[in-house]
Motif scaffolding. Structure first.
Motif: not given
Length: 230
Positions: A65-84
């Protein structure tokens, strides 16, 4: 019986681009007295410099689990997900039988501050998966992650619930564990529980048949983990 974990006593790793505090044993930091509570195994309080991040790496058999407190986190994974992931959003990645992913600061100007949380799954070799949601606060204690994904929450493959606690100055709340266990992690503000103060980064683990009387000394945000007895 209670387990107190003060912010100043956590493990610490600073790589320049990453400044991380570990509530429980992680990586090069190992303390047999701090291995997690119930199915909760990792709470890393991470700050990542602009434009930097974790290169592609693998995980297996863990609910992350990731919970963003400040700013923004960019994510990419091998199942094809790519999100901020913006501040306030919650993300779940099921590593299952194996997944590769990367996490980077989504900004070239501002630091990102987030909590990386690892929970043991109820079973291994699950199909890798991903979910991310914006969950509006509703009352002082708002569920964000649940075993069944009820009421628009993120689903986790474990008998646990993660809720966001928000209290205004001088507001109080009572939380009971009954036949469960619990862990409270303070994100910001100051609270008192039975005359002991807790501030940002502090944690408190509680066991069955306990009740926390929480009083906020200023505007406070925390995470409450409702956990199974093991």
């Amino acid at each position: 019986m209670r387990y107190i974990r003060k912010a100043s006593e956590r493990g610490h790793a600073n790589f320049g681009w990453l400044n991380s505090h570990h509530s429980f044993s992680f990586g090069r930091y190992y303390d047999p007295e701090h291995m997690g509570i119930s199915v909760l195994r990792v709470i890393n309080d991470d700050r990542v410099a602009p434009g930097r991040g974790f290169e592609t790496h693998g995980h297996k058999d863990m609910e992350i689990l990731s919970y963003v407190i400040e700013g923004q986190l960019a994510h990419k994974d091998s199942t094809g997900n790519s999100d901020v992931i913006p501040a306030g959003d919650i993300q779940r990645m099921t590593a299952g039988r194996g997944i590769m992913h990367s996490e980077f600061n989504g900004s070239d100007k501002d630091e990102v501050h987030f909590l990386q949380i690892w929970v043991l799954p109820a079973q291994n070799a699950l199909t890798p998966g991903y979910e991310q949601k914006t969950i509006q606060q509703s009352g002082a204690l708002t569920p964000m992650v649940t075993p069944d994904g009820r009421a628009g929450t993120v689903k986790v493959h474990q008998d646990m619930t993660l809720s966001r606690l928000r209290l205004s100055e001088n507001e109080s709340i009572s939380i009971a564990t009954e036949k469960r266990m619990g862990y409270l992690h303070v994100i910001k503000g100051e609270i008192s529980i039975d005359s002991e103060s807790f501030e940002a980064g502090d944690g408190l683990g509680v066991y069955q048949d306990d009740t926390l009387q929480i009083h906020a000394h200023d505007d406070t945000e925390a995470l409450w983990f409702d956990l199974p007895q093991l």
